[in-house]
Design a protein around this motif. Sequence first.
Motif, PDB file in Angstrom:
ATOM      1  N   ARG A   1      49.976  50.958  38.131  1.00 43.66           N
ATOM      2  CA  ARG A   1      50.732  50.874  39.550  1.00 43.66           C
ATOM      3  C   ARG A   1      49.826  49.284  39.995  1.00 43.66           C
ATOM      4  O   ARG A   1      48.953  49.263  39.651  1.00 43.66           O
ATOM      5  N   ARG A   2      50.316  48.268  40.871  1.00 41.38           N
ATOM      6  CA  ARG A   2      49.626  47.153  41.131  1.00 41.38           C
ATOM      7  C   ARG A   2      48.614  47.689  42.883  1.00 41.38           C
ATOM      8  O   ARG A   2      49.722  47.924  43.559  1.00 41.38           O
TER       9      ARG A   2
ATOM     10  N   ALA B   1      40.670  48.922  35.237  1.00 42.02           N
ATOM     11  CA  ALA B   1      41.606  48.429  35.737  1.00 42.02           C
ATOM     12  C   ALA B   1      41.972  46.919  35.313  1.00 42.02           C
ATOM     13  O   ALA B   1      41.089  46.347  34.320  1.00 42.02           O
ATOM     14  N   THR B   2      42.608  46.156  35.394  1.00 38.56           N
ATOM     15  CA  THR B   2      43.384  45.207  34.249  1.00 38.56           C
ATOM     16  C   THR B   2      43.773  44.174  35.307  1.00 38.56           C
ATOM     17  O   THR B   2      44.885  44.309  36.304  1.00 38.56           O
ATOM     18  N   ARG B   3      43.860  42.911  34.369  1.00 41.34           N
ATOM     19  CA  ARG B   3      44.902  41.846  35.416  1.00 41.34           C
ATOM     20  C   ARG B   3      45.874  42.399  35.245  1.00 41.34           C
ATOM     21  O   ARG B   3      46.461  43.066  34.526  1.00 41.34           O
ATOM     22  N   THR B   4      46.644  41.722  36.465  1.00 42.21           N
ATOM     23  CA  THR B   4      48.467  41.926  36.304  1.00 42.21           C
ATOM     24  C   THR B   4      49.105  41.395  34.657  1.00 42.21           C
ATOM     25  O   THR B   4      50.190  42.056  34.470  1.00 42.21           O
TER      26      THR B   4
ATOM     27  N   TYR C   1      46.348  40.954  44.204  1.00 44.70           N
ATOM     28  CA  TYR C   1      46.500  42.458  43.033  1.00 44.70           C
ATOM     29  C   TYR C   1      45.800  42.825  41.659  1.00 44.70           C
ATOM     30  O   TYR C   1      45.512  41.859  40.806  1.00 44.70           O
ATOM     31  N   VAL C   2      45.932  43.916  41.187  1.00 36.90           N
ATOM     32  CA  VAL C   2      44.872  44.121  39.814  1.00 36.90           C
ATOM     33  C   VAL C   2      46.213  45.098  39.692  1.00 36.90           C
ATOM     34  O   VAL C   2      46.122  46.058  40.315  1.00 36.90           O
ATOM     35  N   LYS C   3      45.707  45.853  38.375  1.00 36.30           N
ATOM     36  CA  LYS C   3      46.222  46.886  38.172  1.00 36.30           C
ATOM     37  C   LYS C   3      45.979  48.257  37.537  1.00 36.30           C
ATOM     38  O   LYS C   3      44.362  47.349  36.755  1.00 36.30           O
ATOM     39  N   TYR C   4      46.215  49.192  38.409  1.00 38.19           N
ATOM     40  CA  TYR C   4      45.468  50.909  37.262  1.00 38.19           C
ATOM     41  C   TYR C   4      46.268  50.870  36.241  1.00 38.19           C
ATOM     42  O   TYR C   4      47.538  50.767  36.469  1.00 38.19           O
TER      43      TYR C   4
ATOM     44  N   LEU D   1      39.337  41.090  38.926  1.00 42.19           N
ATOM     45  CA  LEU D   1      40.318  40.782  38.220  1.00 42.19           C
ATOM     46  C   LEU D   1      41.552  40.552  38.839  1.00 42.19           C
ATOM     47  O   LEU D   1      42.234  40.584  38.564  1.00 42.19           O
ATOM     48  N   ALA D   2      41.178  40.695  40.086  1.00 44.53           N
ATOM     49  CA  ALA D   2      42.719  40.139  40.839  1.00 44.53           C
ATOM     50  C   ALA D   2      42.960  38.924  40.982  1.00 44.53           C
ATOM     51  O   ALA D   2      42.672  37.543  40.546  1.00 44.53           O
TER      52      ALA D   2
END
Lengths: 131, 116
Positions: A71-72, A34-37, A86-89, A80-81
Amino acid sequence: MSIFDAIGIAGTGVTVNRKWMDAVSDNLANINTATRTSDPAYEAKYVVAAEAADGKGTQVAGIVTGSAEGRRVYEPTHPLADEQGYVKYPDIDMSSQMTSLMMAQRAYQANLQTITTAKEAYSSALQLGKG
Amino acid sequence: MSDLTSVALHTALNGLQARQRAIADNIANINTKGYLANKVQFEDALASAVAGGDARAAASTGIATRKSLEPTREDGNNVNLDEETISNISTNLSYQTVLGALNSKYSMLRTAMSSQ
């Protein structure tokens, strides 16, 4: 070209398929990263094989990367939301990665088998005239 | 060693080695987009040279490598792994057979030279 051509050529196939398997395992390892958006997502790696010149086997022509859009996913409790939760995958499809892994593995084995067969033939040739 | 048998066996070895190389190349490129399989042909040309009894013709038999024009897969590649594997095994066996025949030939010559 040396007299042991077939072994060298099959060796290029082994190398390309190993690199492919490396790329797939990297993609699978990062499938849940996961990463920050606001940051780019992990980009999937795709190995592009190309024919080597003069029938000398195969080579990696390049590595194409997937999208960093990702993907959000709504996970408000994730550390990290963002403010909206939302988080990014990364945008990686597990089943297509597994299919690629099997194709790479089978091709790797086929190339190794070619090496074994060629080795047998060359070993016999080295016995020529000794009978 | 320029008799028809030796020359024909030698040409056969070269042809089989070229085929083995082509098979290795085909298998190495099994996942290369747009790759067409290489096929090596020499048996028919060699057979007619041998039938003609001409050692020089047998020595200069052409070993032709052609791109296969079989229908391709969706990615433009037409390598058939089953076919290549079988061809690999039969090429290897033929190679061993030809080597065996050459060995018999040499052993016969050795006997002829040492039995005086």
